[in-house]
Enzyme design. Structure first.
Site, short mmCIF file in Angstrom:
data_model
loop_
_atom_site.label_atom_id
_atom_site.label_comp_id
_atom_site.label_asym_id
_atom_site.label_seq_id
_atom_site.Cartn_x
_atom_site.Cartn_y
_atom_site.Cartn_z
CB THR A 1 -18.97 -2.40 7.72
OG1 THR A 1 -18.60 -2.27 6.34
CG2 THR A 1 -18.48 -3.76 8.23
CG ASP B 1 -1.99 -1.02 1.20
OD1 ASP B 1 -2.18 -1.63 0.14
OD2 ASP B 1 -2.65 -1.21 2.23
CG ASP C 1 -9.25 -5.36 4.65
OD1 ASP C 1 -10.31 -5.58 4.06
OD2 ASP C 1 -8.27 -4.80 4.12
CE LYS D 1 -24.41 5.41 8.94
NZ LYS D 1 -25.48 5.63 7.92
CG ASN E 1 -18.79 -0.42 1.91
OD1 ASN E 1 -19.68 -0.39 1.05
ND2 ASN E 1 -17.56 0.00 1.64
CB SER F 1 -2.81 16.84 -10.33
OG SER F 1 -1.57 16.45 -9.79
CG PHE G 1 -5.47 -2.82 -6.54
CD1 PHE G 1 -5.02 -2.89 -5.22
CD2 PHE G 1 -5.39 -3.96 -7.33
CE1 PHE G 1 -4.51 -4.06 -4.71
CE2 PHE G 1 -4.89 -5.14 -6.82
CZ PHE G 1 -4.44 -5.19 -5.50
#
Length: 329
Positions: free
Chosen positions: A221, A12, A254, A225, A193, A36, A116
């Site tokens: 999720t 990451d 995760d 909240k 989520n 940008s 990614f």
């Protein structure tokens, strides 16, 4: 419980923008957006959904098996995972390519713009669960991965009669509606989520009621909240754990999954599983990067009691920790 974590394994690259993305978006120019952002900082962290989940599960006493593909630059990462108790024997190195990379830019509101690069993850489609040499696993987690690999693991779990948790997450936007529907139908559990749940319904044509009727466990999720769990015809509301401070939202979902799944492995009730997920998420939120948080199981139980009260079921977590220590010595 022998648990296999499939999904992305990545590095990451985390950046911070000292402003608000919303201030630089012109609503009537979205068809020609060009932005940008000059960022204040960038760090490289260990990441990837499969390894993020496995990392927190290991902190909670499990030895999860990660099943995925990486590049030649992975060896240092492997040593780290082994040091915390993650089984890396089924992480396959693909010669001549780099490990997948995740690029995230976070603003002052903790909103993120991400990209990614799959790298070696693309080769996961050629890595079959049938190559697992230690009998039939008890549980497989199918998290974001190469889309072909995700669909393959769904079919292989069904063929083997293995329970699986389906966690499409970010791949909801890449996986076809037909593949998503195959993943949902037959899953023992579904993790999404709030926004992903809406997209899942849109792409599959399934209603929320239909999904909850066909999947024994649905966990949605809700960020700050908390979360909502649909299981056994009931709805369980999980309160979020207030963090001591917010460092970085990357990997929080995760960590929630890891805490929940560890509770499930130990046979705890749905409410306790969700609360374990909420607490694990708070630990992650307080550190920069998805694998920077750390705690002992005793510390985890103590903080759990501070947030949710005493729970005799958590004695199982401590006893499991003690028994594991004895087995290892």
């Amino acid at each position: 419980m022998k648990t296999i974590c499939t999904g992305s394994i990545a590095y990451d690259y985390l950046m911070t923008f000292p402003g608000h993305f919303r201030e630089h978006i012109v609503p009537d120019r979205l068809d020609s957006i060009s932005l940008s952002f000059l960022v204040d900082s960038m760090v490289r962290q260990r990441g990837g959904v499969a390894t993020n989940i496995a990392y927190t599960m290991a902190l909670l006493g499990d030895r999860p098996i990660v099943f995925g593909t990486v590049g030649e630059d992975f060896e240092e990462y492997r040593q780290f995972l082994e040091s915390v108790g993650v089984d890396t024997r089924y992480i396959r190195v693909v010669p001549g390519v780099f490990t997948a990379s995740f690029f995230a830019n976070t603003d002052l509101d903790n909103n993120q713009i991400c990209s990614f690069y799959p790298g070696a993850m693309t080769y996961a489609r050629d890595f079959s669960l049938m190559e697992f040499r230690e009998g039939i696993p008890d549980l497989v987690i199918i998290s974001p991965n190469d889309p072909v690999a995700m669909d393959r693991y769904v079919e292989e779990c069904k063929a083997l009669g293995v329970r699986y948790f389906y966690d499409p997450s970010q791949q909801v936007v890449r996986v076809s509606g037909e593949e998503l529907r195959r993943g949902v139908e037959g899953a023992f559990g579904l993790f999404v989520n709030e926004y992903e749940f809406e997209l899942l319904q849109k792409h599959t044509g399934l209603t929320a009621a239909a999904i909850c009727a066909s999947v024994p466990l649905v966990v949605v999720t809700l960020g700050a909240k908390g979360a909502v769990i649909y299981a056994e015809g009931k709805e369980f509301r999980i309160q979020a754990v207030k963090p001591t401070h917010i460092a970085d939202p990357t990997g929080v979902g995760d960590a929630f999954r890891a805490g929940f799944i560890r509770g499930f492995q130990l046979g705890l009730d749905w409410m306790t599983c969700g609360q374990m997920g909420a607490l694990a998420a708070a630990y992650c939120l307080e550190r920069k990067g998805p694998q920077s948080h750390a705690f002992t199981r005793e510390e985890f139980v103590q903080r759990f009691r501070q947030n949710f009260g005493d729970n005799d079921a958590l004695v199982i977590l401590l006893e499991d920790s003690i028994n594991m220590t004895r087995r290892n010595t």
